[in-house]
Design a protein around this motif. Structure first.
Motif, PDB file in Angstrom:
ATOM      1  N   ILE A  94       0.858  -1.191   0.000  1.00  0.00           N
ATOM      2  CA  ILE A  94       0.000   0.000   0.000  1.00  0.00           C
ATOM      3  C   ILE A  94       0.895   1.242   0.000  1.00  0.00           C
ATOM      4  O   ILE A  94       1.734   1.396   0.898  1.00  0.00           O
ATOM      5  CB  ILE A  94      -0.879   0.054   1.269  1.00  0.00           C
ATOM      6  CG1 ILE A  94      -1.733  -1.212   1.397  1.00  0.00           C
ATOM      7  CG2 ILE A  94      -1.756   1.309   1.260  1.00  0.00           C
ATOM      8  CD1 ILE A  94      -2.422  -1.350   2.758  1.00  0.00           C
ATOM      9  N   ALA A  95       0.720   2.112  -0.995  1.00  0.00           N
ATOM     10  CA  ALA A  95       1.400   3.406  -0.963  1.00  0.00           C
ATOM     11  C   ALA A  95       0.481   4.399  -0.273  1.00  0.00           C
ATOM     12  O   ALA A  95      -0.675   4.557  -0.665  1.00  0.00           O
ATOM     13  CB  ALA A  95       1.730   3.881  -2.370  1.00  0.00           C
ATOM     14  N   ALA A  96       0.988   5.035   0.783  1.00  0.00           N
ATOM     15  CA  ALA A  96       0.256   6.107   1.469  1.00  0.00           C
ATOM     16  C   ALA A  96       0.893   7.410   0.998  1.00  0.00           C
ATOM     17  O   ALA A  96       1.976   7.778   1.448  1.00  0.00           O
ATOM     18  CB  ALA A  96       0.387   5.951   2.975  1.00  0.00           C
ATOM     19  N   VAL A  97       0.226   8.066   0.050  1.00  0.00           N
ATOM     20  CA  VAL A  97       0.875   9.171  -0.667  1.00  0.00           C
ATOM     21  C   VAL A  97       0.311  10.515  -0.211  1.00  0.00           C
ATOM     22  O   VAL A  97      -0.904  10.658  -0.059  1.00  0.00           O
ATOM     23  CB  VAL A  97       0.655   9.014  -2.196  1.00  0.00           C
ATOM     24  CG1 VAL A  97       1.409  10.100  -2.962  1.00  0.00           C
ATOM     25  CG2 VAL A  97       1.088   7.628  -2.676  1.00  0.00           C
ATOM     26  N   HIS A  98       1.212  11.481  -0.030  1.00  0.00           N
ATOM     27  CA  HIS A  98       0.756  12.849   0.214  1.00  0.00           C
ATOM     28  C   HIS A  98       1.758  13.800  -0.417  1.00  0.00           C
ATOM     29  O   HIS A  98       2.914  13.431  -0.671  1.00  0.00           O
ATOM     30  CB  HIS A  98       0.630  13.112   1.719  1.00  0.00           C
ATOM     31  CG  HIS A  98       1.949  13.217   2.411  1.00  0.00           C
ATOM     32  ND1 HIS A  98       2.752  12.120   2.660  1.00  0.00           N
ATOM     33  CD2 HIS A  98       2.632  14.287   2.874  1.00  0.00           C
ATOM     34  CE1 HIS A  98       3.852  12.511   3.265  1.00  0.00           C
ATOM     35  NE2 HIS A  98       3.811  13.827   3.394  1.00  0.00           N
TER      36      HIS A  98
ATOM     37  N   LEU B  55      -1.849  -1.017  -4.051  1.00  0.00           N
ATOM     38  CA  LEU B  55      -2.942  -0.089  -3.756  1.00  0.00           C
ATOM     39  C   LEU B  55      -2.364   1.273  -3.389  1.00  0.00           C
ATOM     40  O   LEU B  55      -1.253   1.361  -2.852  1.00  0.00           O
ATOM     41  CB  LEU B  55      -3.767  -0.618  -2.566  1.00  0.00           C
ATOM     42  CG  LEU B  55      -4.338  -2.036  -2.712  1.00  0.00           C
ATOM     43  CD1 LEU B  55      -4.952  -2.488  -1.393  1.00  0.00           C
ATOM     44  CD2 LEU B  55      -5.375  -2.101  -3.828  1.00  0.00           C
ATOM     45  N   ARG B  56      -3.135   2.310  -3.666  1.00  0.00           N
ATOM     46  CA  ARG B  56      -2.704   3.668  -3.360  1.00  0.00           C
ATOM     47  C   ARG B  56      -3.809   4.389  -2.593  1.00  0.00           C
ATOM     48  O   ARG B  56      -4.916   4.576  -3.127  1.00  0.00           O
ATOM     49  CB  ARG B  56      -2.391   4.431  -4.665  1.00  0.00           C
ATOM     50  CG  ARG B  56      -1.071   4.052  -5.308  1.00  0.00           C
ATOM     51  CD  ARG B  56      -1.062   4.246  -6.804  1.00  0.00           C
ATOM     52  NE  ARG B  56      -1.885   3.229  -7.441  1.00  0.00           N
ATOM     53  CZ  ARG B  56      -1.481   1.974  -7.718  1.00  0.00           C
ATOM     54  NH1 ARG B  56      -0.263   1.619  -7.443  1.00  0.00           N
ATOM     55  NH2 ARG B  56      -2.302   1.090  -8.262  1.00  0.00           N
ATOM     56  N   ILE B  57      -3.505   4.748  -1.361  1.00  0.00           N
ATOM     57  CA  ILE B  57      -4.391   5.629  -0.592  1.00  0.00           C
ATOM     58  C   ILE B  57      -3.707   6.980  -0.597  1.00  0.00           C
ATOM     59  O   ILE B  57      -2.530   7.080  -0.194  1.00  0.00           O
ATOM     60  CB  ILE B  57      -4.551   5.147   0.879  1.00  0.00           C
ATOM     61  CG1 ILE B  57      -5.030   3.691   0.920  1.00  0.00           C
ATOM     62  CG2 ILE B  57      -5.512   6.053   1.627  1.00  0.00           C
ATOM     63  CD1 ILE B  57      -6.415   3.458   0.390  1.00  0.00           C
ATOM     64  N   ILE B  58      -4.411   8.005  -1.090  1.00  0.00           N
ATOM     65  CA  ILE B  58      -3.703   9.278  -1.254  1.00  0.00           C
ATOM     66  C   ILE B  58      -4.409  10.408  -0.505  1.00  0.00           C
ATOM     67  O   ILE B  58      -5.635  10.409  -0.354  1.00  0.00           O
ATOM     68  CB  ILE B  58      -3.501   9.650  -2.745  1.00  0.00           C
ATOM     69  CG1 ILE B  58      -4.817  10.046  -3.424  1.00  0.00           C
ATOM     70  CG2 ILE B  58      -2.849   8.494  -3.505  1.00  0.00           C
ATOM     71  CD1 ILE B  58      -4.617  10.598  -4.844  1.00  0.00           C
ATOM     72  N   ALA B  59      -3.602  11.376  -0.082  1.00  0.00           N
ATOM     73  CA  ALA B  59      -4.151  12.571   0.558  1.00  0.00           C
ATOM     74  C   ALA B  59      -4.610  13.538  -0.531  1.00  0.00           C
ATOM     75  O   ALA B  59      -4.142  13.474  -1.677  1.00  0.00           O
ATOM     76  CB  ALA B  59      -3.082  13.219   1.428  1.00  0.00           C
TER      77      ALA B  59
END
Ligand code: ACO
Length: 265
Positions: A123-127, A143-147
Motif C-alpha cells: 500500500i502506498a500512502a501518498v501525500h 494499492l494507493r491511498i492518497i491525501a
C-alpha cells in the motif's frame, strides 16, 4: 538470514537503513517503510533502492502487508538531483559495458518489483509531491491511498530520461496507453481528484486522515486467509496478460490448491 526468526526485529541494521534514508517498522504481519529524508523531500538514491530490495529479501514470512509512506511534506521528490550535479551521471551507467549497465538498473528496479509479490499486499500512502521515481514507487504498490494534496508527476522525460523504475507497466495498465503518453510526455502534474478518476488512487482522504485511512484498509485486509489472499492476488496479477482460456486454467489450478489446503489430508 533465517526469515522466520526475524519477527519483531529489524532485518536490516539500523545504521544501514538510516544511511539509505529509510525507516522500517515491523509489527507482526504489517511492515511500514518510511522514506525518511524530509529535508530533501524524500529524494531517492540508488542506495535507497538497493536497500529497499534488501528489505524485500529479508522480510519475515509472517508479513502480509507492506505500507510505503514519506516523512515530512511530501511522499517523494524523485531521484536525488545531486546524482546528476557533477555532470558525469553520478555513478549511473553512462558509458561502458551495456550488460553491466543493464545489471545496474535491474538492481535498482529490484527495490520496486518485490512489492508485487503475491504473499503481501503493498500500500502506498501518498501525500504531497510524488515525482518521477516517487510516482513510480506509488505505482509499484498494489494499492494507493492518497491525501487530497497529492501531486503526481512523471518528470523523467522532461529531464531527458525515461521512467525506468518499473512504473510504465502499471501506469499503462491503470490509465491506458494514450493517457500514459499524455501524462509522461507533458510531464504535467496529476492532482488528487484526477488521480482518483483515472484509477491512480483507491481512495482520496483529507491529509490529516491519511494514516487512519491506511489503518482502516490494513484492518480490512488482515482477516482474509493468507493462502487465499496470495492465490487471489497471483490470479489477478496475471489476468491482464492471460487469454481467457489461460486465466480459466489458472483459476482451476489455484482453486484446486485451495481445496487441497482446506480439505485435503
Ligand atoms: N533532489 C535533491 N534535492 C531535492 C529534491 C530532489 N529531487 N527535491 C527537493 N530537494 C531539496 C531542495 O533542493 C531543497 O533543498 P534546500 O533546502 O537545500 O534548498 C529542499 O529539498 C526542499 O525543497 P523545496 O523545493 O524548497 O521544497 P518545496 O516543498 O517547495 O518543493 C518539490 C518540493 C516540488 C518536490 C521541489 O523540490 C522539486 O521540484 N524538486 C525536484 C523534483 C524533481 O525534478 N525530481 C526528479 C524527478 S525524475 C526522477 O525521479 C527519475
Amino acid at each position: 538470514m533465517e526469515r522466520d526468526s526475524l519477527d519483531g526485529k529489524d532485518p536490516i541494521p539500523a545504521g544501514a537503513l538510516a544511511e539509505a534514508g529509510l525507516r522500517l517498522e515491523i509489527e507482526g504481519p504489517v511492515v511500514t517503510i518510511t522514506l525518511d529524508r524530509p529535508e530533501r523531500r524524500n529524494a531517492m538514491t540508488p542506495l535507497m533502492w538497493r536497500t529497499m530490495a534488501e528489505i524485500g529479501d529479508a522480510l519475515p514470512e509472517a508479513v502480509r502487508i507492506v505500507v510505503l509512506r514519506g516523512a515530512g511534506p511530501s511522499f517523494s521528490s524523485g531521484i536525488d538531483l545531486k546524482t546528476f550535479s557533477g555532470g558525469d551521471g553520478g555513478g549511473l551507467p553512462t558509458t561502458g559495458d551495456p550488460e553491466e549497465g543493464d545489471r545496474f538498473i535491474a538492481g535498482l528496479q529490484a527495490g520496486f518489483t518485490w512489492l508485487r509479490r503475491p504473499e503481501i499486499v503493498s500500500i502506498a500512502a501518498v501525500h504531497g509531491h510524488a515525482i518521477g521515481a516517487g510516482f513510480q514507487l506509488a505505482l509499484a504498490c498494489d494499492l494507493r491511498i492518497i491525501a487530497d494534496d497529492t501531486r503526481y508527476c512523471m518528470k523523467e522525460p522532461a529531464l531527458g530520461l525515461v521512467p525506468d523504475l518499473t512504473g510504465t507497466k502499471p501506469l499503462v495498465e491503470i490509465v491506458g496507453v494514450s493517457r500514459a503518453i499524455e501524462i509522461c510526455l507533458t510531464a504535467r502534474t496529476v492532482e488528487a481528484e484526477e488521480a482518483a478518476r483515472l484509477g491512480l488512487a483507491e481512495r482520496v482522504v483529507p491529509r490529516e486522515g491519511l494514516d487512519a485511512a491506511v489503518a482502516e484498509l490494513v484492518a480490512a485486509l488482515l482477516p482474509i486467509d493468507a493462502g487465499a489472499a496470495a492465490a487471489t492476488k497471483r490470479l489477478l496479477r496475471q489476468a491482464p496478460d492471460n487469454t481467457l482460456a489461460e486465466q480459466c486454467a489458472a483459476e482451476r489450478r489455484e482453486q484446486l490448491g485451495r481445496l487441497k489446503a482446506m480439505f485435503g489430508g
